[in-house]
Design a protein around this motif. Structure first.
Motif, PDB file in Angstrom:
ATOM      1  N   TYR A  39       0.835  -1.196   0.000  1.00  0.00           N
ATOM      2  CA  TYR A  39       0.000   0.000   0.000  1.00  0.00           C
ATOM      3  C   TYR A  39       0.869   1.245   0.000  1.00  0.00           C
ATOM      4  O   TYR A  39       1.955   1.237   0.560  1.00  0.00           O
ATOM      5  CB  TYR A  39      -0.918   0.012   1.229  1.00  0.00           C
ATOM      6  CG  TYR A  39      -1.986  -1.040   1.175  1.00  0.00           C
ATOM      7  CD1 TYR A  39      -2.920  -1.054   0.151  1.00  0.00           C
ATOM      8  CD2 TYR A  39      -2.068  -2.024   2.144  1.00  0.00           C
ATOM      9  CE1 TYR A  39      -3.906  -2.013   0.090  1.00  0.00           C
ATOM     10  CE2 TYR A  39      -3.055  -2.997   2.094  1.00  0.00           C
ATOM     11  CZ  TYR A  39      -3.968  -2.976   1.064  1.00  0.00           C
ATOM     12  OH  TYR A  39      -4.937  -3.936   1.004  1.00  0.00           O
ATOM     13  N   PRO A  40       0.452   2.293  -0.627  1.00  0.00           N
ATOM     14  CA  PRO A  40      -0.903   2.487  -1.115  1.00  0.00           C
ATOM     15  C   PRO A  40      -1.057   2.258  -2.604  1.00  0.00           C
ATOM     16  O   PRO A  40      -2.137   2.445  -3.143  1.00  0.00           O
ATOM     17  CB  PRO A  40      -1.158   3.961  -0.791  1.00  0.00           C
ATOM     18  CG  PRO A  40       0.167   4.602  -0.980  1.00  0.00           C
ATOM     19  CD  PRO A  40       1.170   3.568  -0.528  1.00  0.00           C
ATOM     20  N   TRP A  43      -0.126  -3.842  -5.978  1.00  0.00           N
ATOM     21  CA  TRP A  43      -0.491  -5.184  -5.556  1.00  0.00           C
ATOM     22  C   TRP A  43      -0.111  -6.158  -6.665  1.00  0.00           C
ATOM     23  O   TRP A  43       0.037  -5.788  -7.819  1.00  0.00           O
ATOM     24  CB  TRP A  43      -1.961  -5.296  -5.164  1.00  0.00           C
ATOM     25  CG  TRP A  43      -2.962  -5.010  -6.227  1.00  0.00           C
ATOM     26  CD1 TRP A  43      -3.611  -5.910  -7.017  1.00  0.00           C
ATOM     27  CD2 TRP A  43      -3.434  -3.718  -6.633  1.00  0.00           C
ATOM     28  NE1 TRP A  43      -4.463  -5.259  -7.877  1.00  0.00           N
ATOM     29  CE2 TRP A  43      -4.369  -3.910  -7.658  1.00  0.00           C
ATOM     30  CE3 TRP A  43      -3.148  -2.414  -6.225  1.00  0.00           C
ATOM     31  CZ2 TRP A  43      -5.020  -2.862  -8.297  1.00  0.00           C
ATOM     32  CZ3 TRP A  43      -3.798  -1.366  -6.851  1.00  0.00           C
ATOM     33  CH2 TRP A  43      -4.725  -1.605  -7.872  1.00  0.00           C
ATOM     34  N   GLY A 126      -9.245  -2.503   2.527  1.00  0.00           N
ATOM     35  CA  GLY A 126      -8.028  -1.935   1.939  1.00  0.00           C
ATOM     36  C   GLY A 126      -8.072  -0.420   1.898  1.00  0.00           C
ATOM     37  O   GLY A 126      -7.072   0.254   2.162  1.00  0.00           O
ATOM     38  N   PHE A 130      -5.619   2.179   3.885  1.00  0.00           N
ATOM     39  CA  PHE A 130      -4.917   3.269   3.214  1.00  0.00           C
ATOM     40  C   PHE A 130      -5.180   4.601   3.919  1.00  0.00           C
ATOM     41  O   PHE A 130      -4.257   5.372   4.178  1.00  0.00           O
ATOM     42  CB  PHE A 130      -5.319   3.386   1.744  1.00  0.00           C
ATOM     43  CG  PHE A 130      -4.784   4.637   1.106  1.00  0.00           C
ATOM     44  CD1 PHE A 130      -3.445   4.736   0.790  1.00  0.00           C
ATOM     45  CD2 PHE A 130      -5.611   5.715   0.865  1.00  0.00           C
ATOM     46  CE1 PHE A 130      -2.930   5.902   0.226  1.00  0.00           C
ATOM     47  CE2 PHE A 130      -5.114   6.884   0.307  1.00  0.00           C
ATOM     48  CZ  PHE A 130      -3.767   6.975  -0.010  1.00  0.00           C
TER      49      PHE A 130
END
Length: 153
Positions: A39-40, A43, A126, A130
């Motif tokens: 993050y941010p 992935w 998620g 963040f």
């Protein structure tokens, strides 16, 4: 993370997209996927036959650049060990669907009738992580003590 039964990769058929495993040590194609989050902005999904990396980069308050990279064994040859369409079609379609969702959400958020609400603990973990990270970093950079955040689910 396990995949559906009889699925070994992120393809429309569920079959491997690349004949040669991602690395020479992989002997079994049915290993599921390993998800890596940084993050941010980044992935990744790692399968036995290939890996995919996604990066989002804010360009402006209303624009974000998405970069998707597919990685195969360094000796894999396009057209011999894999077909580019088979390798990329799931995530090209998913990225396009996600783009439309984000654009529609942005349209709604810019409406004068929009009122923000709490994040869903079930579907937006998620995003909440963040926001927590961002607020903590901002507090540290501004010299204040990080304040605990309370969230209404």
């Amino acid at each position: 993370m396990p995949l559906l039964a009889n699925t070994v990769s992120s393809t429309m058929s569920g079959k491997a997209a690349v004949r040669r495993p991602l690395c020479d040590d992989i002997r079994e194609p049915d290993i599921g996927t390993m998800l890596l989050f940084h993050y941010p902005t980044t992935w990744n999904h790692v399968f036995a036959d290939h890996a995919i990396s996604f990066r989002v980069l804010p360009i402006s308050p209303l624009e974000t650049q998405l970069t998707t990279k597919w990685m195969v064994h360094r000796d894999a040859v396009e057209g011999v060990d894999y077909d580019l369409k088979t390798l990329t079609e799931v995530w090209l379609a998913t990225n396009d669907q996600d783009r439309r969702i984000v654009e529609e959400n942005q349209f709604g958020i810019r409406s004068p009738a929009y009122e923000p609400g709490p994040y869903s603990a079930v579907h937006e973990g998620g995003t909440a992580q963040f926001v927590d990270w961002y607020c903590s970093m901002a507090e540290q950079r501004l010299g204040g003590d990080a304040m605990p955040l309370t969230r209404v689910a």
